[in-house]
Design a protein around this motif. Structure first.
Motif, PDB file in Angstrom:
ATOM      1  N   GLU A 230       0.821  -1.205   0.000  1.00 56.00           N
ATOM      2  CA  GLU A 230       0.000   0.000   0.000  1.00 56.00           C
ATOM      3  C   GLU A 230       0.853   1.252   0.000  1.00 56.00           C
ATOM      4  OE1 GLU A 230      -2.687  -0.158   3.253  1.00 56.00           O
ATOM      5  OE2 GLU A 230      -3.771  -1.919   2.512  1.00 56.00           O
ATOM      6  N   LYS A 231       2.025   1.186   0.622  1.00 52.22           N
ATOM      7  CA  LYS A 231       2.861   2.369   0.738  1.00 52.22           C
ATOM      8  C   LYS A 231       3.779   2.530  -0.472  1.00 52.22           C
ATOM      9  CE  LYS A 231       3.066   2.496   5.802  1.00 52.22           C
ATOM     10  NZ  LYS A 231       3.969   2.495   6.982  1.00 52.22           N
ATOM     11  N   THR A 232       4.093   3.780  -0.781  1.00 51.87           N
ATOM     12  CA  THR A 232       5.067   4.067  -1.825  1.00 51.87           C
ATOM     13  C   THR A 232       6.462   3.792  -1.296  1.00 51.87           C
ATOM     14  OG1 THR A 232       3.664   5.757  -2.794  1.00 51.87           O
ATOM     15  CG2 THR A 232       6.002   5.851  -3.335  1.00 51.87           C
ATOM     16  N   LEU A 233       7.287   3.100  -2.080  1.00 49.16           N
ATOM     17  CA  LEU A 233       8.638   2.734  -1.666  1.00 49.16           C
ATOM     18  C   LEU A 233       9.647   3.501  -2.505  1.00 49.16           C
ATOM     19  CD1 LEU A 233       8.126  -1.128  -1.477  1.00 49.16           C
ATOM     20  CD2 LEU A 233       7.773   0.561   0.332  1.00 49.16           C
ATOM     21  N   PHE A 234      10.802   3.731  -1.928  1.00 48.61           N
ATOM     22  CA  PHE A 234      11.859   4.436  -2.628  1.00 48.61           C
ATOM     23  C   PHE A 234      12.928   3.444  -3.070  1.00 48.61           C
ATOM     24  CE2 PHE A 234       9.966   7.663   0.084  1.00 48.61           C
ATOM     25  CZ  PHE A 234       9.782   8.696  -0.806  1.00 48.61           C
ATOM     26  N   LEU A 235      13.324   3.578  -4.325  1.00 46.81           N
ATOM     27  CA  LEU A 235      14.381   2.734  -4.856  1.00 46.81           C
ATOM     28  C   LEU A 235      15.507   3.637  -5.358  1.00 46.81           C
ATOM     29  CD1 LEU A 235      15.296  -0.130  -5.638  1.00 46.81           C
ATOM     30  CD2 LEU A 235      14.208   0.222  -7.852  1.00 46.81           C
ATOM     31  N   PRO A 236      16.513   3.884  -4.536  1.00 45.67           N
ATOM     32  CA  PRO A 236      17.638   4.729  -4.976  1.00 45.67           C
ATOM     33  C   PRO A 236      18.623   3.917  -5.809  1.00 45.67           C
ATOM     34  CG  PRO A 236      17.904   4.123  -2.672  1.00 45.67           C
ATOM     35  CD  PRO A 236      16.633   3.475  -3.139  1.00 45.67           C
ATOM     36  N   ILE A 237      18.510   4.034  -7.133  1.00 46.75           N
ATOM     37  CA  ILE A 237      19.356   3.232  -8.015  1.00 46.75           C
ATOM     38  C   ILE A 237      20.648   3.954  -8.364  1.00 46.75           C
ATOM     39  CG2 ILE A 237      19.530   2.273 -10.342  1.00 46.75           C
ATOM     40  CD1 ILE A 237      16.705   1.419 -10.195  1.00 46.75           C
ATOM     41  N   GLY A 238      20.541   5.242  -8.693  1.00 51.15           N
ATOM     42  CA  GLY A 238      21.711   5.967  -9.190  1.00 51.15           C
ATOM     43  C   GLY A 238      22.638   6.451  -8.095  1.00 51.15           C
ATOM     44  N   PHE A 239      23.406   7.458  -8.442  1.00 49.24           N
ATOM     45  CA  PHE A 239      24.455   7.935  -7.559  1.00 49.24           C
ATOM     46  C   PHE A 239      23.978   9.096  -6.702  1.00 49.24           C
ATOM     47  CE2 PHE A 239      26.370   5.803 -11.093  1.00 49.24           C
ATOM     48  CZ  PHE A 239      27.415   5.084 -10.528  1.00 49.24           C
ATOM     49  N   SER A 240      24.829   9.488  -5.777  1.00 50.00           N
ATOM     50  CA  SER A 240      24.591  10.679  -4.964  1.00 50.00           C
ATOM     51  C   SER A 240      25.499  11.796  -5.465  1.00 50.00           C
ATOM     52  CB  SER A 240      24.884  10.381  -3.490  1.00 50.00           C
ATOM     53  OG  SER A 240      23.970   9.432  -2.978  1.00 50.00           O
ATOM     54  N   ALA A 241      25.057  13.032  -5.239  1.00 54.40           N
ATOM     55  CA  ALA A 241      25.837  14.177  -5.713  1.00 54.40           C
ATOM     56  C   ALA A 241      25.978  15.197  -4.591  1.00 54.40           C
ATOM     57  CB  ALA A 241      25.179  14.831  -6.922  1.00 54.40           C
ATOM     58  N   SER A 242      27.132  15.844  -4.562  1.00 55.46           N
ATOM     59  CA  SER A 242      27.396  16.838  -3.529  1.00 55.46           C
ATOM     60  C   SER A 242      28.214  17.986  -4.107  1.00 55.46           C
ATOM     61  CB  SER A 242      28.139  16.198  -2.348  1.00 55.46           C
ATOM     62  OG  SER A 242      29.391  15.683  -2.774  1.00 55.46           O
ATOM     63  N   ILE A 243      28.295  19.052  -3.338  1.00 51.80           N
ATOM     64  CA  ILE A 243      29.057  20.230  -3.727  1.00 51.80           C
ATOM     65  C   ILE A 243      30.370  20.225  -2.949  1.00 51.80           C
ATOM     66  CG2 ILE A 243      29.048  22.747  -3.799  1.00 51.80           C
ATOM     67  CD1 ILE A 243      25.981  22.590  -3.828  1.00 51.80           C
ATOM     68  N   PRO A 244      31.507  20.180  -3.635  1.00 52.88           N
ATOM     69  CA  PRO A 244      32.803  20.129  -2.941  1.00 52.88           C
ATOM     70  C   PRO A 244      32.982  21.336  -2.020  1.00 52.88           C
ATOM     71  CG  PRO A 244      33.073  19.659  -5.275  1.00 52.88           C
ATOM     72  CD  PRO A 244      31.666  20.153  -5.096  1.00 52.88           C
ATOM     73  N   ILE A 245      33.632  21.115  -0.881  1.00 52.77           N
ATOM     74  CA  ILE A 245      33.815  22.178   0.101  1.00 52.77           C
ATOM     75  C   ILE A 245      34.672  23.315  -0.451  1.00 52.77           C
ATOM     76  CG2 ILE A 245      35.932  21.511   1.316  1.00 52.77           C
ATOM     77  CD1 ILE A 245      32.540  22.316   2.941  1.00 52.77           C
ATOM     78  N   LYS A 246      35.468  23.033  -1.479  1.00 54.07           N
ATOM     79  CA  LYS A 246      36.287  24.090  -2.069  1.00 54.07           C
ATOM     80  C   LYS A 246      35.412  25.211  -2.614  1.00 54.07           C
ATOM     81  CE  LYS A 246      36.627  22.138  -6.755  1.00 54.07           C
ATOM     82  NZ  LYS A 246      37.545  21.693  -7.828  1.00 54.07           N
ATOM     83  N   MET A 247      34.205  24.882  -3.075  1.00 56.19           N
ATOM     84  CA  MET A 247      33.310  25.914  -3.589  1.00 56.19           C
ATOM     85  C   MET A 247      32.817  26.824  -2.469  1.00 56.19           C
ATOM     86  SD  MET A 247      31.085  24.125  -6.601  1.00 56.19           S
ATOM     87  CE  MET A 247      31.913  23.371  -8.015  1.00 56.19           C
ATOM     88  N   PHE A 248      32.653  26.262  -1.281  1.00 58.82           N
ATOM     89  CA  PHE A 248      32.281  27.097  -0.139  1.00 58.82           C
ATOM     90  C   PHE A 248      33.379  28.103   0.161  1.00 58.82           C
ATOM     91  CE2 PHE A 248      32.675  27.791   4.470  1.00 58.82           C
ATOM     92  CZ  PHE A 248      31.501  28.492   4.699  1.00 58.82           C
TER      93      PHE A 248
END
Length: 390
Positions: A230-248
């Motif tokens: 009944e509930k919607t499920l999450f399927l994280p197939i791909g990659f994760s993305a982040s912003i490098p701290i050097k940009m900060f």
């Protein structure tokens, strides 16, 4: 990059030996997690939607500075603002919840957006002593182990809100562009394999010394329903993305951010980290083999496969996707996962075939279809370019 390299530089006839920063000893994953838990905060948010109804969500962040009783938190802009305008015009009702469970109100006037990228800082006030994150500002290495830290929104795998810590690797530069679907214009230049969920956005990404090297902001997932669920499920197939701290570091002055943060330009000892994290991987792998017994679904096997390829266990990942396809032959997400796995393994012909199988099955309305088409085209362009250069 050779971490222990020595550069000989001639200056006005004098020979100077300038050594690159000597790597510092890596910690165990458990030691990194201990640091991460103390500096990672939960950022609950409430807002009124276009129907006039109040909605709730949450993001994450890290404590990076203190002046008196005022603490500064670094997070993703989309966690605290509803837009990417230069000024945060649609800020939500925010709080900061620290690792000890204490909740602090946020004055939205303290929010400062960094120009052009999905980063922001905000402040809270407390007379308690909280640990500050050390920001690791150095060139990252391909396949370097990293750790995502944050507070996922409740889902099937996290029925209640609880702290989350996930190990992964930085994607090698030579294949990163083949797997990158995130908006580079918002600073998402670091793609890595840690498994992440909604709610971890804005959370810190640590190296194996417990230094923050990026801010997590996006992951590729799909909402699906298993037959009979009944509930919607999450399927994280791909990659994760982040912003490098050097940009900060590059953009903070432009945003008028003037705080005394703790910066380190010294990388961890990558070889020691590989040993420590490798042991942790084996232990987690042993726990996941429990899928063989019990009422596992095709989604369970696909998520198992996702964990495996993120840890470099390619053969086991493919086995997991094949088990998912045995249970559901039309499960296009499993073929998509196989395509990503083969690309990561640099088996490009097999990856192309897997993309084609996924596209044969995927319905036009599926939210991931555009991503699959785009990544397949990137692979085709890459193979044609390589063939022409030969």
């Amino acid at each position: 990059m050779k971490l222990a390299s020595i550069l000989n530089v001639f200056v006005i006839g004098t020979l100077f030996a300038i050594a690159a920063p000597k790597p510092i000893a890596a910690l165990t994953p458990e030691e990194v997690q201990e640091i991460a838990e103390e500096v990672t905060v939960l950022i609950p948010a409430e807002w009124v939607n276009y129907l006039g109804e109040r909605e709730k969500a949450n993001g994450s962040g890290s404590i990076i500075a203190r002046e008196g009783n005022t603490y500064t938190v670094l997070t993703a802009n989309h966690v605290v603002c509803g837009d990417q305008n230069p000024v945060c015009e649609n800020s939500n009702d925010l709080k900061i919840v620290t690792h000890d469970g204490k909740s602090y109100e946020v004055d939205n006037r303290t929010i400062k957006k960094l120009p052009d990228v999905d980063l922001a800082v905000l402040e809270f006030t407390s007379n308690r002593n909280y640990k500050l994150a050390t920001l690791g500002n150095y060139p990252l290495i391909d396949e370097q182990y990293v750790f995502a830290s944050g507070w996922p929104a409740p889902n099937r795998y996290f029925p209640k809100r609880e702290y989350f810590f996930s190990v992964g690797k930085v994607l090698p530069k030579d294949i990163m562009n083949l797997l990158k679907i995130f908006p580079i214009e918002l600073g998402y230049d670091l793609v890595y394999t840690s498994l992440t969920y909604g709610g971890v956005s804005g959370g810190p990404v640590f190296d194996s010394k417990g230094q923050v090297i990026a801010v997590h902001g996006m992951n590729e997932k799909e909402e699906i329903q298993e037959s009979g669920e009944e509930k919607t499920l999450f399927l994280p197939i791909g990659f994760s993305a982040s912003i490098p701290i050097k940009m900060f570091f590059e953009l903070a002055p432009q945003a008028g951010i003037e705080v005394n943060w703790q910066e380190s330009k010294t990388p961890p000892d990558v070889q020691k980290a590989n040993v420590e994290v490798g042991i942790s991987f084996v232990q987690q792998f042993e726990e996941l083999t429990s899928l063989e017994s019990g009422s596992s679904t095709s989604i369970d096997w696909a998520n198992y496969a996702n964990r495996m390829w993120r840890r470099g266990m390619i053969t086991e990942a493919l086995r997991g996707y094949d088990r998912a396809l045995e249970m559901n032959p039309n499960f296009y997400q499993a073929w998509y996962g196989k395509a990503l796995t083969y690309t990561y393994w640099r088996k490009y012909d097999e990856a192309l075939q897997a993309y084609d199988r996924a596209l044969e099955m995927i319905p036009d309305y599926a939210e991931n279809k555009q991503n699959i088409v785009a990544l397949r085209q990137k692979l085709v362009d890459f193979l044609e370019s390589r063939a022409n250069s030969n």
